[in-house]
Design a protein around this motif. Structure first.
Motif, PDB file in Angstrom:
ATOM      1  N   MET A   1      11.831 -24.034 -64.227  1.00 25.46           N
ATOM      2  CA  MET A   1      13.288 -23.972 -64.223  1.00 25.46           C
ATOM      3  C   MET A   1      13.905 -25.358 -64.121  1.00 25.46           C
ATOM      4  SD  MET A   1      14.253 -20.702 -62.017  1.00 25.46           S
ATOM      5  CE  MET A   1      12.584 -20.757 -61.342  1.00 25.46           C
TER       6      MET A   1
ATOM      7  N   ILE B   1      18.653 -18.898 -56.417  1.00 29.23           N
ATOM      8  CA  ILE B   1      17.549 -17.987 -56.739  1.00 29.23           C
ATOM      9  C   ILE B   1      16.561 -17.927 -55.574  1.00 29.23           C
ATOM     10  CG2 ILE B   1      15.565 -17.627 -58.266  1.00 29.23           C
ATOM     11  CD1 ILE B   1      17.286 -18.911 -60.512  1.00 29.23           C
TER      12      ILE B   1
ATOM     13  N   LEU C   1      17.137 -18.445 -52.397  1.00 31.14           N
ATOM     14  CA  LEU C   1      17.719 -17.710 -51.270  1.00 31.14           C
ATOM     15  C   LEU C   1      17.722 -16.212 -51.546  1.00 31.14           C
ATOM     16  CD1 LEU C   1      20.664 -20.119 -50.383  1.00 31.14           C
ATOM     17  CD2 LEU C   1      18.795 -19.494 -48.862  1.00 31.14           C
ATOM     18  N   MET C   2      18.089 -15.829 -52.781  1.00 31.86           N
ATOM     19  CA  MET C   2      18.106 -14.409 -53.135  1.00 31.86           C
ATOM     20  C   MET C   2      16.702 -13.820 -53.051  1.00 31.86           C
ATOM     21  SD  MET C   2      21.195 -13.240 -53.916  1.00 31.86           S
ATOM     22  CE  MET C   2      20.869 -11.813 -54.958  1.00 31.86           C
TER      23      MET C   2
ATOM     24  N   ARG D   1      14.490 -14.284 -51.025  1.00 32.91           N
ATOM     25  CA  ARG D   1      14.041 -13.998 -49.663  1.00 32.91           C
ATOM     26  C   ARG D   1      14.531 -12.652 -49.154  1.00 32.91           C
ATOM     27  NH1 ARG D   1      15.481 -19.583 -46.639  1.00 32.91           N
ATOM     28  NH2 ARG D   1      14.796 -20.956 -48.315  1.00 32.91           N
ATOM     29  N   LEU D   2      15.441 -12.028 -49.888  1.00 28.50           N
ATOM     30  CA  LEU D   2      15.949 -10.725 -49.450  1.00 28.50           C
ATOM     31  C   LEU D   2      14.891  -9.659 -49.709  1.00 28.50           C
ATOM     32  CD1 LEU D   2      19.612 -10.942 -50.783  1.00 28.50           C
ATOM     33  CD2 LEU D   2      18.762 -11.437 -48.494  1.00 28.50           C
TER      34      LEU D   2
ATOM     35  N   GLY E   1      12.988  -6.579 -51.081  1.00 26.40           N
ATOM     36  CA  GLY E   1      13.119  -5.837 -52.335  1.00 26.40           C
ATOM     37  C   GLY E   1      13.327  -6.737 -53.532  1.00 26.40           C
ATOM     38  N   LEU E   2      13.586  -8.031 -53.312  1.00 26.02           N
ATOM     39  CA  LEU E   2      13.780  -8.960 -54.423  1.00 26.02           C
ATOM     40  C   LEU E   2      12.659  -9.990 -54.409  1.00 26.02           C
ATOM     41  CD1 LEU E   2      17.605  -9.667 -54.231  1.00 26.02           C
ATOM     42  CD2 LEU E   2      16.436  -8.666 -56.168  1.00 26.02           C
TER      43      LEU E   2
ATOM     44  N   ARG F   1      11.241 -13.007 -59.591  1.00 26.67           N
ATOM     45  CA  ARG F   1      11.707 -12.570 -60.908  1.00 26.67           C
ATOM     46  C   ARG F   1      13.009 -11.778 -60.809  1.00 26.67           C
ATOM     47  NH1 ARG F   1       9.357 -12.154 -65.621  1.00 26.67           N
ATOM     48  NH2 ARG F   1       7.266 -12.305 -64.753  1.00 26.67           N
TER      49      ARG F   1
ATOM     50  N   ARG G   1      15.903 -13.946 -60.014  1.00 26.84           N
ATOM     51  CA  ARG G   1      16.363 -14.672 -61.198  1.00 26.84           C
ATOM     52  C   ARG G   1      17.261 -13.782 -62.051  1.00 26.84           C
ATOM     53  NH1 ARG G   1      11.177 -16.837 -62.478  1.00 26.84           N
ATOM     54  NH2 ARG G   1      10.958 -15.357 -64.163  1.00 26.84           N
ATOM     55  N   ARG G   2      16.834 -12.534 -62.227  1.00 24.58           N
ATOM     56  CA  ARG G   2      17.639 -11.609 -63.040  1.00 24.58           C
ATOM     57  C   ARG G   2      18.987 -11.336 -62.380  1.00 24.58           C
ATOM     58  NH1 ARG G   2      15.689  -9.082 -67.463  1.00 24.58           N
ATOM     59  NH2 ARG G   2      13.660  -9.940 -67.961  1.00 24.58           N
ATOM     60  N   ALA G   3      18.966 -11.190 -61.063  1.00 25.21           N
ATOM     61  CA  ALA G   3      20.216 -10.944 -60.349  1.00 25.21           C
ATOM     62  C   ALA G   3      21.156 -12.137 -60.507  1.00 25.21           C
ATOM     63  CB  ALA G   3      19.936 -10.673 -58.866  1.00 25.21           C
ATOM     64  N   VAL G   4      20.602 -13.338 -60.384  1.00 22.10           N
ATOM     65  CA  VAL G   4      21.427 -14.544 -60.505  1.00 22.10           C
ATOM     66  C   VAL G   4      21.955 -14.692 -61.931  1.00 22.10           C
ATOM     67  CG1 VAL G   4      21.354 -17.075 -60.455  1.00 22.10           C
ATOM     68  CG2 VAL G   4      20.395 -15.752 -58.552  1.00 22.10           C
ATOM     69  N   LEU G   5      21.130 -14.348 -62.916  1.00 21.04           N
ATOM     70  CA  LEU G   5      21.594 -14.422 -64.302  1.00 21.04           C
ATOM     71  C   LEU G   5      22.760 -13.479 -64.538  1.00 21.04           C
ATOM     72  CD1 LEU G   5      18.230 -14.882 -66.152  1.00 21.04           C
ATOM     73  CD2 LEU G   5      20.261 -16.284 -66.500  1.00 21.04           C
TER      74      LEU G   5
END
Ligand code: ZN
Ligand code: ZN
Lengths: 199, 199
Positions: free
Chosen positions: A1, A12, A14-15, A17-18, A20-21, A24, A27-31
Motif C-alpha cells: 500500500m 486501515i 486502526l479499523m 483492530r476491531l 470481526g475485521l 482485508r 481495507r474494504r471498509a475504508v475504501l
C-alpha cells in the motif's frame, strides 16, 4: 500500500483492530468510506468522536451511559427491587432487546477465571453486595452465561449473598448449555427469564 | 437497544453499513471501542475525520490522494510511458502491493455494465483517451478483473484506442478465470504482469 496516503494506511490499521475485521475487510471498509466521504465517513467520524468524549461507565451498575448514572439507573419506572447480574454490557443489551426485564442491572465486567487470574476484586462483586444492602433489593437474578466460568461466578455470588435476605434466582429454561446470551434470540431470553428458578 | 444512549445506537447503525459488518459485528466493534475509548475509539475517530477532510480523487488518474494529483502521479520516478488501467482503487492498491509495476495508473471507477446501466461516459474512459493523446503514453496495460464485465470493458477500451498508436496489453498468466485482482497474492500479480500479452 505504498501509494495510499499515510493517514489512510493508519486508518486501515486502526479499523483492522476491531473484532470481526481483518486487514482485508478493514481495507474494504475504508475504501467504501473513501467513496462516501460525505455520506458515511464524516458522520461516522463525528459520532465516534462524540461517543468517545461523552460515554461513561455508570457508577452504580457498570452499564455504559453518558452521565454518572446510566439511563436505566435514572429511569424511575424501572423496578428497583430486582437486579439482573450480567457479565458485560453486550449481555445487558441482549437482555434489553428481549424487553422482558423491567428491573435494573449490575454489570460484573467479566467472570471469575482462575486461568486469567480474575478474582472477585477484579469484578464488581463487592459493589453488588453493597447495592443489595443499600438499595432494598429483594431479588438478584443471575443472568450469567451458561459457561464454566459463568456458572462458577454465579455460584460464588450466591455464596457471598447468602444470609443477605435476598432471593437469588437464575435464568433457566431456554439457555442452551455452553451458549452465550448475546447469541440468543429475544424469545429465548424472555422464556428463560419467565421460567427463572431459585438458585 | 433501548438502553444504549442514542449516540451509541447511531454509531452502531453507521458501523453496520460498512462492508463485512452486520448489526451484530457492528455492536461488538462498538463495544470494544467503548471499552477502549482512549486507546482505540478516540484515535480512530480522529484519523477518520482527518481522512474524510483531506482525501481527494486524483484529477488525473482517479486514485485517492490528498492533493489535486495523487502521490503516484506526482512521483517523477514512475515511468510515464506505461499506464495501467484498473477498475477501482482497491485493484490499484493490489497492484501496488505486488510492487512489480513502475508506471502510472488510470482508475476507471467500475466496469461497463448493461445490467447496471454503466456506459463509457459513467467511467473515466474519455479521460483515458485524452491522456493517451496528451502524455506520450506508449503502452496501456489493461489490468481489469477476469469477469465478464471486466473483459467487456477491456475489449471496449482496446477498440476505442485502436489507431491511437499505443500498444495495448493485458495481464495474462496467473489471473484465474472469474478471479478478482484484490484476492490474489502478490506473486501471482507480479507473474501476470511480467507475462502480459498483446490484447
Ligand atoms: Zn446504571
Ligand atoms: Zn493520480
Amino acid at each position: 500500500m505504498a501509494d495510499a496516503p499515510q493517514r489512510i494506511e493508519q486508518l486501515i490499521d486502526l479499523m483492522a483492530r476491531l473484532p470481526g475485521l481483518g486487514p482485508r475487510s478493514a481495507r474494504r471498509a475504508v475504501l467504501l468510506m473513501l467513496k462516501k466521504r460525505g455520506a458515511v465517513m464524516a458522520p461516522l467520524a463525528q459520532v465516534m468522536a462524540e461517543v468517545a468524549l461523552t460515554a461513561r461507565d455508570c457508577l452504580r451498575c457498570g452499564n455504559i451511559g453518558d452521565a454518572d448514572l446510566c439511563a436505566i439507573c435514572r429511569d424511575e419506572r424501572r423496578a428497583t427491587g430486582e437486579v439482573c447480574v450480567v457479565e458485560n454490557v453486550a449481555d445487558l443489551w441482549a437482555m434489553e432487546r428481549g424487553g422482558a426485564f423491567k428491573g435494573r442491572y449490575h454489570v460484573l465486567g467479566g467472570t471469575l477465571s482462575a486461568l486469567d487470574a480474575v478474582g472477585p476484586a477484579e469484578l464488581r462483586i463487592p459493589l453488588l453486595v453493597e447495592r443489595v444492602a443499600d438499595e432494598g433489593i429483594s431479588e438478584v437474578i443471575l443472568a450469567l452465561n451458561a459457561t464454566v466460568d459463568g456458572q462458577t461466578t454465579a455460584h460464588y455470588i450466591a455464596e457471598v449473598l447468602e444470609g443477605a435476605g435476598v432471593a437469588i434466582t437464575s435464568l433457566a429454561q431456554g439457555v442452551p448449555v455452553g451458549g452465550e446470551l448475546d447469541y440468543l434470540d429475544d424469545g429465548t431470553i424472555g422464556a428463560a427469564l419467565r421460567a427463572r428458578r431459585r438458585f
